[in-house]
Design an enzyme around this catalytic site. Structure first.
Site, PDB file in Angstrom:
ATOM      1  N   CYS A 105      34.192 -31.072 -12.773  1.00  0.00           N
ATOM      2  CA  CYS A 105      32.871 -30.720 -12.249  1.00  0.00           C
ATOM      3  C   CYS A 105      31.978 -30.320 -13.428  1.00  0.00           C
ATOM      4  O   CYS A 105      31.786 -31.112 -14.346  1.00  0.00           O
ATOM      5  CB  CYS A 105      33.048 -29.617 -11.204  1.00  0.00           C
ATOM      6  SG  CYS A 105      31.578 -29.003 -10.378  1.00  0.00           S
ATOM      7  N   ASP A 152      31.271 -39.699  -4.242  1.00  0.00           N
ATOM      8  CA  ASP A 152      30.759 -38.482  -4.870  1.00  0.00           C
ATOM      9  C   ASP A 152      29.242 -38.435  -4.738  1.00  0.00           C
ATOM     10  O   ASP A 152      28.530 -39.196  -5.402  1.00  0.00           O
ATOM     11  CB  ASP A 152      31.172 -38.445  -6.344  1.00  0.00           C
ATOM     12  CG  ASP A 152      30.929 -37.097  -6.998  1.00  0.00           C
ATOM     13  OD1 ASP A 152      29.993 -36.390  -6.581  1.00  0.00           O
ATOM     14  OD2 ASP A 152      31.688 -36.756  -7.925  1.00  0.00           O
ATOM     15  N   HIS A 162      33.443 -35.739  -4.505  1.00  0.00           N
ATOM     16  CA  HIS A 162      33.377 -34.765  -5.591  1.00  0.00           C
ATOM     17  C   HIS A 162      34.425 -33.679  -5.364  1.00  0.00           C
ATOM     18  O   HIS A 162      34.601 -33.197  -4.266  1.00  0.00           O
ATOM     19  CB  HIS A 162      31.983 -34.133  -5.642  1.00  0.00           C
ATOM     20  CG  HIS A 162      31.706 -33.380  -6.897  1.00  0.00           C
ATOM     21  ND1 HIS A 162      31.428 -34.012  -8.089  1.00  0.00           N
ATOM     22  CD2 HIS A 162      31.679 -32.054  -7.146  1.00  0.00           C
ATOM     23  CE1 HIS A 162      31.233 -33.100  -9.028  1.00  0.00           C
ATOM     24  NE2 HIS A 162      31.369 -31.905  -8.481  1.00  0.00           N
TER      25      HIS A 162
END
Length: 247
Positions: free
Chosen positions: A128, A184, A216
């Site tokens: 991330c 994502d 994600h």
């Protein structure tokens, strides 16, 4: 099969004008072991990041997770609610690339003082926010193997002043693996293609892996977006990258 025994502790390293907490996990024994820097999500060095750090140590590496939000929020760690995400994003936009790189280099420098750590380059893995930071860290001379998981904003977002991460691509020194999910919402397909094109143009040793149906955060088993099949496959690729690149 017996689970390897590891030791964990939190130490402090000097980075610029401050001391930076670093969560360290290392295998029992004298080594020599390779070193791997673990870069957090927006949620801090929380239970998931500590778990990843320990998993890497069980693979035979000294793993080190610096607290990248220490300047903004000492001791910060949180979970995955919408409120947690908002707070984590607030701290993210306060970070600066030069400070992040300083913190990673300070962590690497500390690892090189440990008698259990072998000479040579180190590995790096980030998720991330940390996936974006891992792309930056790939430009450090000491990083030989870098795994960047779903780093959003690489083509168009900079941390503080200076170029966006994509513009730093020609300075990448090691082997870079990037992992993305097709679903994502934070990383459009065009961004993945921009990254692919930049890496190819700069002749960087790299691989890009895309997982159909993964969203994600697919590697994090604490999140609703966890995708066990994609996570398992990516983990095997990370282990192979570290084994092949760092011996």
């Amino acid at each position: 099969m017996t689970t390897p025994t590891i030791e964990t502790r939190t130490i402090e390293v000097k980075s610029d004008d401050m001391t930076l907490p670093v969560y360290v996990a290392m295998p029992d024994g004298d080594g020599p072991f390779g070193a791997v820097v673990v870069l957090q999500e927006i949620f801090g060095v929380n239970s998931h990041i500590r778990d990843v750090t320990e998993r890497i140590a069980r693979e035979g590496y000294v793993a080190l997770a610096p607290a990248l939000y220490h300047r903004q929020a000492p001791g910060f760690e949180t979970g995955y609610t919408s409120e947690d995400i908002q707070v984590g994003r607030q701290y993210k936009v306060q970070t600066k690339a030069d400070e992040l790189l300083s913190d990673i280099q300070a962590t690497i420098n500390y690892s090189k003082t440990l008698p259990q750590v072998k000479d040579g380059g180190v590995g790096c893995i980030g998720f991330c926010f940390g996936g974006h930071v891992a792309y930056l860290a790939a430009t450090l001379r000491d990083t030989d193997a870098i795994a960047s998981f779903y780093g959003a904003g690489i083509p168009d977002t900079a941390f503080g002043p200076g170029p966006v991460a994509l513009d730093r691509t020609p300075h990448i020194t090691g082997t870079l693996y990037c992992f993305f999910g097709s679903e994502d919402g934070s990383i459009p397909a065009e961004a993945v293609e921009q990254i692919r094109s930049a890496l190819q143009a700069a002749n960087i040793d790299h691989e890009i892996f895309e997982y159909e149906g993964a969203a994600h955060g697919f590697f994090c088993d604490r999140r609703g977006s966890y995708n066990p099949d994609a996570a398992a496959d990516a983990w095997e690729k990370v282990k192979a990258l570290f084994a092949e690149t760092m011996g």
